[in-house]
Design a protein around this motif. Structure first.
Motif, PDB file in Angstrom:
ATOM      1  N   HIS A  25     -73.720 -32.797-123.499  1.00 53.38           N
ATOM      2  CA  HIS A  25     -75.050 -33.134-122.984  1.00 53.38           C
ATOM      3  C   HIS A  25     -75.059 -34.541-122.393  1.00 53.38           C
ATOM      4  O   HIS A  25     -74.496 -35.478-122.981  1.00 53.38           O
ATOM      5  N   THR A  26     -75.712 -34.690-121.266  1.00 50.19           N
ATOM      6  CA  THR A  26     -75.822 -35.983-120.598  1.00 50.19           C
ATOM      7  C   THR A  26     -76.403 -37.033-121.533  1.00 50.19           C
ATOM      8  O   THR A  26     -75.924 -38.169-121.588  1.00 50.19           O
ATOM      9  N   GLY A  27     -77.438 -36.670-122.278  1.00 54.20           N
ATOM     10  CA  GLY A  27     -78.073 -37.622-123.185  1.00 54.20           C
ATOM     11  C   GLY A  27     -77.104 -38.161-124.222  1.00 54.20           C
ATOM     12  O   GLY A  27     -77.117 -39.358-124.536  1.00 54.20           O
ATOM     13  N   THR A  28     -76.239 -37.319-124.736  1.00 52.55           N
ATOM     14  CA  THR A  28     -75.257 -37.755-125.727  1.00 52.55           C
ATOM     15  C   THR A  28     -74.250 -38.708-125.096  1.00 52.55           C
ATOM     16  O   THR A  28     -73.859 -39.708-125.704  1.00 52.55           O
ATOM     17  N   VAL A  29     -73.849 -38.422-123.863  1.00 51.96           N
ATOM     18  CA  VAL A  29     -72.933 -39.322-123.151  1.00 51.96           C
ATOM     19  C   VAL A  29     -73.601 -40.679-122.977  1.00 51.96           C
ATOM     20  O   VAL A  29     -72.995 -41.720-123.246  1.00 51.96           O
ATOM     21  N   GLN A  30     -74.867 -40.697-122.560  1.00 50.81           N
ATOM     22  CA  GLN A  30     -75.574 -41.958-122.360  1.00 50.81           C
ATOM     23  C   GLN A  30     -75.709 -42.734-123.669  1.00 50.81           C
ATOM     24  O   GLN A  30     -75.544 -43.964-123.689  1.00 50.81           O
ATOM     25  N   GLU A  31     -76.005 -42.048-124.744  1.00 48.77           N
ATOM     26  CA  GLU A  31     -76.122 -42.718-126.048  1.00 48.77           C
ATOM     27  C   GLU A  31     -74.791 -43.332-126.461  1.00 48.77           C
ATOM     28  O   GLU A  31     -74.751 -44.452-126.977  1.00 48.77           O
ATOM     29  N   ALA A  32     -73.727 -42.624-126.213  1.00 47.14           N
ATOM     30  CA  ALA A  32     -72.397 -43.155-126.529  1.00 47.14           C
ATOM     31  C   ALA A  32     -72.056 -44.333-125.625  1.00 47.14           C
ATOM     32  O   ALA A  32     -71.447 -45.313-126.080  1.00 47.14           O
ATOM     33  N   HIS A  33     -72.460 -44.276-124.357  1.00 48.05           N
ATOM     34  CA  HIS A  33     -72.221 -45.399-123.453  1.00 48.05           C
ATOM     35  C   HIS A  33     -72.922 -46.658-123.964  1.00 48.05           C
ATOM     36  O   HIS A  33     -72.358 -47.759-123.881  1.00 48.05           O
ATOM     37  N   LEU A  34     -74.121 -46.513-124.502  1.00 51.97           N
ATOM     38  CA  LEU A  34     -74.816 -47.674-125.060  1.00 51.97           C
ATOM     39  C   LEU A  34     -74.027 -48.264-126.231  1.00 51.97           C
ATOM     40  O   LEU A  34     -73.898 -49.487-126.344  1.00 51.97           O
ATOM     41  N   ALA A  35     -73.476 -47.404-127.071  1.00 53.18           N
ATOM     42  CA  ALA A  35     -72.658 -47.892-128.182  1.00 53.18           C
ATOM     43  C   ALA A  35     -71.433 -48.644-127.660  1.00 53.18           C
ATOM     44  O   ALA A  35     -71.062 -49.694-128.208  1.00 53.18           O
ATOM     45  N   VAL A  36     -70.820 -48.150-126.601  1.00 54.49           N
ATOM     46  CA  VAL A  36     -69.667 -48.825-126.013  1.00 54.49           C
ATOM     47  C   VAL A  36     -70.093 -50.164-125.406  1.00 54.49           C
ATOM     48  O   VAL A  36     -69.390 -51.180-125.569  1.00 54.49           O
ATOM     49  N   VAL A  37     -71.233 -50.194-124.725  1.00 48.01           N
ATOM     50  CA  VAL A  37     -71.742 -51.445-124.151  1.00 48.01           C
ATOM     51  C   VAL A  37     -71.916 -52.487-125.252  1.00 48.01           C
ATOM     52  O   VAL A  37     -71.487 -53.637-125.119  1.00 48.01           O
ATOM     53  N   LEU A  94     -69.703 -57.185-112.353  1.00 52.83           N
ATOM     54  CA  LEU A  94     -70.638 -56.365-111.593  1.00 52.83           C
ATOM     55  C   LEU A  94     -70.729 -55.029-112.315  1.00 52.83           C
ATOM     56  O   LEU A  94     -69.734 -54.550-112.861  1.00 52.83           O
ATOM     57  N   ALA A  95     -71.908 -54.432-112.313  1.00 55.46           N
ATOM     58  CA  ALA A  95     -72.079 -53.145-112.983  1.00 55.46           C
ATOM     59  C   ALA A  95     -72.957 -52.250-112.124  1.00 55.46           C
ATOM     60  O   ALA A  95     -73.892 -52.723-111.472  1.00 55.46           O
ATOM     61  N   CYS A  96     -72.622 -50.941-112.122  1.00 59.16           N
ATOM     62  CA  CYS A  96     -73.425 -50.018-111.333  1.00 59.16           C
ATOM     63  C   CYS A  96     -73.461 -48.642-111.977  1.00 59.16           C
ATOM     64  O   CYS A  96     -72.567 -48.257-112.736  1.00 59.16           O
ATOM     65  N   GLY A  97     -74.510 -47.933-111.659  1.00 58.87           N
ATOM     66  CA  GLY A  97     -74.715 -46.568-112.119  1.00 58.87           C
ATOM     67  C   GLY A  97     -76.035 -46.068-111.561  1.00 58.87           C
ATOM     68  O   GLY A  97     -76.813 -46.845-110.988  1.00 58.87           O
ATOM     69  N   ASN A  98     -76.296 -44.794-111.715  1.00 61.06           N
ATOM     70  CA  ASN A  98     -77.526 -44.173-111.239  1.00 61.06           C
ATOM     71  C   ASN A  98     -78.344 -43.682-112.428  1.00 61.06           C
ATOM     72  O   ASN A  98     -77.779 -43.242-113.425  1.00 61.06           O
ATOM     73  N   GLY A  99     -79.654 -43.732-112.317  1.00 54.79           N
ATOM     74  CA  GLY A  99     -80.526 -43.197-113.357  1.00 54.79           C
ATOM     75  C   GLY A  99     -80.298 -43.869-114.702  1.00 54.79           C
ATOM     76  O   GLY A  99     -80.347 -45.097-114.812  1.00 54.79           O
ATOM     77  N   GLY A 100     -80.026 -43.061-115.728  1.00 52.96           N
ATOM     78  CA  GLY A 100     -79.769 -43.601-117.052  1.00 52.96           C
ATOM     79  C   GLY A 100     -78.563 -44.511-117.077  1.00 52.96           C
ATOM     80  O   GLY A 100     -78.521 -45.500-117.822  1.00 52.96           O
TER      81      GLY A 100
END
Length: 187
Positions: A160-172, A41-47
């Motif tokens: 920056h939030t955007g950098t965190v999101q970009e890194a999360h994609l790399a982790v995914v 199961l996966a969850c999050g808000n927005g990005g």
């Protein structure tokens, strides 16, 4: 400005190299869960919701090479259930109620929050723990509330939030690669 963003992302990705053993461990664990009939199961808000759905899409579909579909649900993606839950129970219950419905002991919840303070994501992680799920968080800088309630965390230290999101994609993507490797799917 753009060069600064790219430099920040490069620095974060270099630091994420230290997380490779954890990501490989998560991939092996997740392979065992999914291959044994469990689900993610996966969850999050927005990005972060987009990243959660990206993860589940890679598992139900395929990451690189063809394999059997794996059971994975992005909790925000069922808009009828989500809006009914928000209407009837409040926004803090939107993911927790779905964890109660879909989560079984041994399943995995991946909870994403760039701030680590999303109350509905934290509530889902707490319920998941009580229900016997393994809980992993992808967050921004530590300390944060989500990291404190999950079994394990990969925290991205970025301003920056955007950098965190970009890194999360790399982790995914790294998690998907580790999972496929553990399943014996050639990459």
């Amino acid at each position: 400005m753009i060069e600064e963003r790219f430099s920040a992302l490069t620095a974060v990705l270099e630091r994420l190299g230290a997380q490779v053993p954890k990501i490989e461990s998560w991939g092996r664990h997740l392979a065992g869960v999914l291959d044994g009939g469990g689900r993610l199961l996966a969850c999050g808000n927005g990005g972060s919701a987009a990243e959660a759905q990206h993860l589940t899409g890679e598992l139900v579909g395929r990451f690189v090479n063809d394999r059997q579909p794996l059971s994975a649900i992005a909790l925000h993606a069922d808009t009828s259930a989500a809006t009914a839950i928000v209407n009837d129970y409040g926004e803090h219950e939107v993911f927790a109620r779905q964890v109660r419905a879909h989560g079984r002991p041994g399943d995995v919840l991946v909870a994403l929050s760039t701030s680590g303070r999303s109350q509905n994501v934290c509530a889902a992680a707490k319920i998941a723990q009580k229900a016997g799920l393994t809980t992993w968080a992808l967050t921004g800088p530590l300390p944060n509330a989500l990291a404190a309630v999950c079994d394990d965390v990969i925290a991205v230290d970025a301003p920056h939030t955007g950098t965190v999101q970009e890194a999360h994609l790399a982790v995914v993507h790294a998690l998907c690669a580790a999972l496929d490797e553990a399943l014996g799917v050639a990459s």
